[in-house]
Scaffold this motif. Structure first.
Motif, short mmCIF file in Angstrom:
data_model
loop_
_atom_site.label_atom_id
_atom_site.label_comp_id
_atom_site.label_asym_id
_atom_site.label_seq_id
_atom_site.Cartn_x
_atom_site.Cartn_y
_atom_site.Cartn_z
N GLN A 6 0.77 -1.37 0.15
CA GLN A 6 -0.01 0.13 0.11
C GLN A 6 0.97 1.32 -0.15
O GLN A 6 2.05 1.31 0.81
N GLY A 7 0.60 2.20 -0.84
CA GLY A 7 1.38 3.28 -1.04
C GLY A 7 0.93 4.24 -2.30
O GLY A 7 0.16 3.70 -3.10
N PRO A 8 1.71 5.29 -2.59
CA PRO A 8 1.42 6.09 -3.61
C PRO A 8 2.13 5.30 -4.86
O PRO A 8 2.94 4.55 -5.03
N VAL A 21 6.47 1.95 -0.88
CA VAL A 21 6.48 1.64 0.39
C VAL A 21 7.35 1.70 1.34
O VAL A 21 8.47 1.34 0.96
N GLY A 22 7.40 2.68 1.98
CA GLY A 22 8.50 3.23 2.97
C GLY A 22 9.65 3.72 2.34
O GLY A 22 10.87 3.31 2.81
N GLY A 23 9.23 4.41 1.45
CA GLY A 23 10.53 5.05 0.60
C GLY A 23 11.18 3.89 -0.50
O GLY A 23 12.08 4.42 -1.13
#
Length: 203
Positions: A6-8, A21-23
């Motif tokens: 999940q993420g951009p 995800v987390g960079g």
């Protein structure tokens, strides 16, 4: 196991999306209909299945847990790898696939690029007791949100991603244009399935 990401959405390409995800940018292999619903810069959540090979680790992404579970059943069958399993889900939703297998519908499987009549018959037997009974009526695809890419570009990219030649994709897009124009918001997933039926008849 990576159950979901999940993420951009950082990028969307042919067959793959990159989700931050987390960079870290996670490259996730997705079906054309799943990719069509993603928008660069917007947050997405994809159910995932990690396929481990001696020389690679490949993360496959899905719209929901049902698609992921169906993928894992499909690709576990003899002669079916993750790429073909993903191609099957690119043509049929999990529920449509359960309906087809329960009905012994060979034509539904033959509509998938890479599956012929003999293989379709074998797969119907293989999946008969593994996919489960249909849950009910086949759900309609959710309309794809409007975005920078017009529906016809999304559909063309999806068909090329499934292995069709650009010329075949052009012809398929032309055939479904009246159906798309009749919709307030063209449903790329439904148009993709309609285009694939037309291509299967043409071959």
């Amino acid at each position: 196991m990576i159950a979901f990401v999940q993420g951009p959405v950082a990028a969307v390409g042919a067959g793959v999306a990159v989700v931050e995800v987390g960079g870290v940018g996670m490259a996730v292999q997705c079906t054309p209909s799943t990719l069509a619903a993603l928008r660069v810069g917007e947050v997405a959540r994809l159910a995932t299945s990690l396929v481990v090979r001696e020389d690679s680790l490949t993360l496959f992404g899905f719209a929901d847990d049902d698609e992921r579970a169906t993928f894992e059943v499909l690709q576990a069958a003899p002669g079916v790898g993750p790429k073909l399993a993903q191609a099957i889900l690119g043509v049929h939703s999990p529920e449509a696939l359960r309906v087809a297998v329960a009905a012994g519908d060979e034509k539904a499987l033959i509509a998938v690029p890479g599956i012929g009549k003999a293989k379709a018959a074998k797969l119907l037997l293989e999946y008969k007791d593994k996919l489960g009974a249909p849950h009910g009526t086949v759900p309609a695809q959710k309309p794809v949100a409007s975005g920078p890419a017009p529906w016809h570009e999304q559909l063309h990219s999806a068909l090329v991603g499934l292995g069709y030649a650009p010329r075949e994709a052009d012809e398929a897009v032309s055939r479904v244009t009246p159906d798309a124009e009749a919709q307030a918001v063209p449903d790329v997933g439904a148009l993709l399935r309609l285009a694939l039926r037309g291509l299967n008849r043409a071959r």
